[in-house]
Design a protein around this motif. Structure first.
Motif, PDB file in Angstrom:
ATOM      1  N   ASN A   1      12.076  10.916  18.318  1.00 61.63           N
ATOM      2  CA  ASN A   1      13.400  11.107  17.725  1.00 61.63           C
ATOM      3  C   ASN A   1      13.290  11.982  16.476  1.00 61.63           C
ATOM      4  N   ILE A   2      14.367  12.664  16.131  1.00 63.32           N
ATOM      5  CA  ILE A   2      14.358  13.635  15.047  1.00 63.32           C
ATOM      6  C   ILE A   2      15.101  13.076  13.833  1.00 63.32           C
ATOM      7  N   TYR A   3      14.481  13.259  12.663  1.00 60.62           N
ATOM      8  CA  TYR A   3      15.059  12.800  11.394  1.00 60.62           C
ATOM      9  C   TYR A   3      15.012  13.950  10.398  1.00 60.62           C
ATOM     10  N   SER A   4      16.086  14.107   9.611  1.00 55.46           N
ATOM     11  CA  SER A   4      16.145  15.202   8.642  1.00 55.46           C
ATOM     12  C   SER A   4      15.736  14.727   7.260  1.00 55.46           C
ATOM     13  N   VAL A   5      15.292  15.703   6.450  1.00 55.19           N
ATOM     14  CA  VAL A   5      15.008  15.488   5.031  1.00 55.19           C
ATOM     15  C   VAL A   5      15.679  16.630   4.273  1.00 55.19           C
ATOM     16  N   PRO A   6      15.886  16.516   2.973  1.00 53.81           N
ATOM     17  CA  PRO A   6      16.534  17.607   2.231  1.00 53.81           C
ATOM     18  C   PRO A   6      15.775  18.933   2.378  1.00 53.81           C
ATOM     19  N   TYR A   7      16.530  20.003   2.629  1.00 54.67           N
ATOM     20  CA  TYR A   7      15.933  21.323   2.843  1.00 54.67           C
ATOM     21  C   TYR A   7      15.143  21.800   1.621  1.00 54.67           C
ATOM     22  N   THR A   8      15.450  21.261   0.446  1.00 52.17           N
ATOM     23  CA  THR A   8      14.750  21.677  -0.771  1.00 52.17           C
ATOM     24  C   THR A   8      13.274  21.261  -0.756  1.00 52.17           C
TER      25      THR A   8
ATOM     26  N   ILE B   1      11.245  21.891   1.822  1.00 51.72           N
ATOM     27  CA  ILE B   1      10.493  22.727   2.765  1.00 51.72           C
ATOM     28  C   ILE B   1       9.176  23.154   2.125  1.00 51.72           C
ATOM     29  N   GLY B   2       8.091  22.955   2.860  1.00 54.07           N
ATOM     30  CA  GLY B   2       6.763  23.317   2.370  1.00 54.07           C
ATOM     31  C   GLY B   2       6.059  22.212   1.589  1.00 54.07           C
ATOM     32  N   LYS B   3       6.778  21.169   1.238  1.00 57.73           N
ATOM     33  CA  LYS B   3       6.183  20.054   0.489  1.00 57.73           C
ATOM     34  C   LYS B   3       5.568  19.043   1.464  1.00 57.73           C
ATOM     35  N   LYS B   4       4.648  18.234   0.957  1.00 58.26           N
ATOM     36  CA  LYS B   4       4.016  17.204   1.780  1.00 58.26           C
ATOM     37  C   LYS B   4       4.664  15.853   1.494  1.00 58.26           C
ATOM     38  N   LEU B   5       5.091  15.197   2.559  1.00 55.59           N
ATOM     39  CA  LEU B   5       5.753  13.904   2.448  1.00 55.59           C
ATOM     40  C   LEU B   5       4.917  12.823   3.121  1.00 55.59           C
ATOM     41  N   ASP B   6       5.100  11.592   2.656  1.00 50.56           N
ATOM     42  CA  ASP B   6       4.562  10.416   3.333  1.00 50.56           C
ATOM     43  C   ASP B   6       5.736   9.743   4.018  1.00 50.56           C
ATOM     44  N   ILE B   7       5.502   9.249   5.233  1.00 53.94           N
ATOM     45  CA  ILE B   7       6.571   8.672   6.034  1.00 53.94           C
ATOM     46  C   ILE B   7       6.216   7.227   6.362  1.00 53.94           C
ATOM     47  N   GLY B   8       7.122   6.324   6.037  1.00 54.36           N
ATOM     48  CA  GLY B   8       6.948   4.912   6.370  1.00 54.36           C
ATOM     49  C   GLY B   8       7.943   4.516   7.437  1.00 54.36           C
ATOM     50  N   VAL B   9       7.447   3.904   8.520  1.00 54.87           N
ATOM     51  CA  VAL B   9       8.307   3.494   9.622  1.00 54.87           C
ATOM     52  C   VAL B   9       8.248   1.974   9.728  1.00 54.87           C
ATOM     53  N   THR B  10       9.379   1.314   9.474  1.00 53.91           N
ATOM     54  CA  THR B  10       9.463  -0.137   9.627  1.00 53.91           C
ATOM     55  C   THR B  10      10.131  -0.442  10.959  1.00 53.91           C
ATOM     56  N   SER B  11      10.397  -1.698  11.221  1.00 60.14           N
ATOM     57  CA  SER B  11      11.028  -2.090  12.489  1.00 60.14           C
ATOM     58  C   SER B  11      12.495  -1.652  12.560  1.00 60.14           C
ATOM     59  N   HIS B  12      13.068  -1.240  11.414  1.00 57.38           N
ATOM     60  CA  HIS B  12      14.486  -0.865  11.424  1.00 57.38           C
ATOM     61  C   HIS B  12      14.812   0.399  10.640  1.00 57.38           C
TER      62      HIS B  12
ATOM     63  N   GLU C   1       5.735  12.342  -3.481  1.00 54.69           N
ATOM     64  CA  GLU C   1       5.019  11.901  -4.677  1.00 54.69           C
ATOM     65  C   GLU C   1       5.368  10.440  -5.011  1.00 54.69           C
ATOM     66  N   ASN C   2       5.265   9.593  -3.997  1.00 53.81           N
ATOM     67  CA  ASN C   2       5.488   8.139  -4.105  1.00 53.81           C
ATOM     68  C   ASN C   2       6.911   7.743  -4.493  1.00 53.81           C
ATOM     69  N   GLU C   3       7.847   8.644  -4.381  1.00 51.48           N
ATOM     70  CA  GLU C   3       9.248   8.333  -4.672  1.00 51.48           C
ATOM     71  C   GLU C   3      10.058   8.481  -3.390  1.00 51.48           C
ATOM     72  N   LEU C   4      10.878   7.464  -3.092  1.00 52.52           N
ATOM     73  CA  LEU C   4      11.701   7.499  -1.894  1.00 52.52           C
ATOM     74  C   LEU C   4      12.735   8.616  -2.016  1.00 52.52           C
ATOM     75  N   ILE C   5      12.713   9.526  -1.055  1.00 49.56           N
ATOM     76  CA  ILE C   5      13.631  10.669  -1.055  1.00 49.56           C
ATOM     77  C   ILE C   5      14.849  10.370  -0.194  1.00 49.56           C
ATOM     78  N   THR C   6      14.608   9.888   1.011  1.00 51.65           N
ATOM     79  CA  THR C   6      15.702   9.554   1.925  1.00 51.65           C
ATOM     80  C   THR C   6      15.198   8.555   2.953  1.00 51.65           C
ATOM     81  N   SER C   7      16.160   7.929   3.611  1.00 53.11           N
ATOM     82  CA  SER C   7      15.795   7.018   4.692  1.00 53.11           C
ATOM     83  C   SER C   7      16.853   7.110   5.785  1.00 53.11           C
ATOM     84  N   HIS C   8      16.437   6.766   6.987  1.00 56.59           N
ATOM     85  CA  HIS C   8      17.316   6.765   8.153  1.00 56.59           C
ATOM     86  C   HIS C   8      17.116   5.455   8.891  1.00 56.59           C
ATOM     87  N   SER C   9      18.154   4.985   9.556  1.00 54.59           N
ATOM     88  CA  SER C   9      17.986   3.856  10.461  1.00 54.59           C
ATOM     89  C   SER C   9      17.092   4.314  11.611  1.00 54.59           C
ATOM     90  N   LEU C  10      16.206   3.442  12.044  1.00 53.61           N
ATOM     91  CA  LEU C  10      15.306   3.771  13.146  1.00 53.61           C
ATOM     92  C   LEU C  10      16.119   3.925  14.423  1.00 53.61           C
TER      93      LEU C  10
END
Length: 169
Positions: free
Chosen positions: A115-122, A124-135, A142-151
């Motif tokens: 499935n496809i999930y978006s992040v802010p276009y600003t 682009i080129g940055k490295k993110l960490d992604i956490g996937v929970t059950s929902h 940089e250890n700060e939550l940028i956005t989240s989506h329902s699974l």
């Protein structure tokens, strides 16, 4: 995040230096000598059987009295610590599957489990960490939550937010 969820601090020690937390090292030695050594020659045919044997040895340690310490660990726990314990949170910690250091492409989207999930276009080129929970799917920069989506359930679905797109999209 686990420490924040349960409201405690993690204090790191220097690598390969047992001098920082000598009491913890002694406790590890006690368990190795009093539990593991006694049980290493025995054969166990289920985890429950092994757990019962470990429980017996740990109870023996916790209820033991020595010349140096005339009060057992269990007695000290009940006298000093038990009343200071805080209640556990109402809900257990939501464990996550982590995907680290993923570069945001020019399309500012990630495909996770089909499935496809978006992040802010600003980003682009940055490295993110992604956490996937059950929902939920969470994106961190940089250890700060940028956005989240329902699974998203199923396969081939998309969660693309308009605010993540540039104005000229």
């Amino acid at each position: 995040q686990f420490a924040d969820y349960h409201d405690f601090a993690i204090l790191n020690t220097r690598p390969r230096t047992p001098k920082d937390k000598g009491l913890a090292e002694v406790c590890v030695q006690i368990i190795q000598r009093s539990v593991l050594v006694k049980l290493r020659e025995r054969k166990f045919f289920s985890l429950e059987e092994l757990q019962k044997a470990i429980d017996v040895e740990v109870d023996r340690i916790n209820n033991g009295i020595t010349k140096r310490f005339p009060e057992s660990r269990s007695d000290r726990f009940h006298r000093f610590e038990k009343n200071e314990l805080l209640a556990l949170p109402k809900h257990p910690y939501p464990f996550s599957k982590w995907i680290f250091q993923q570069t945001v492409s020019e399309f500012y989207q990630f495909t996770i489990d089909g499935n496809i999930y978006s992040v802010p276009y600003t980003l682009i080129g940055k490295k993110l960490d992604i956490g996937v929970t059950s929902h939920e799917v969470q994106f961190y920069y940089e250890n700060e939550l940028i956005t989240s989506h329902s699974l998203l359930e199923g396969y081939g679905q998309a969660s693309i937010l308009d605010e993540h797109m540039p104005a000229n999209h």
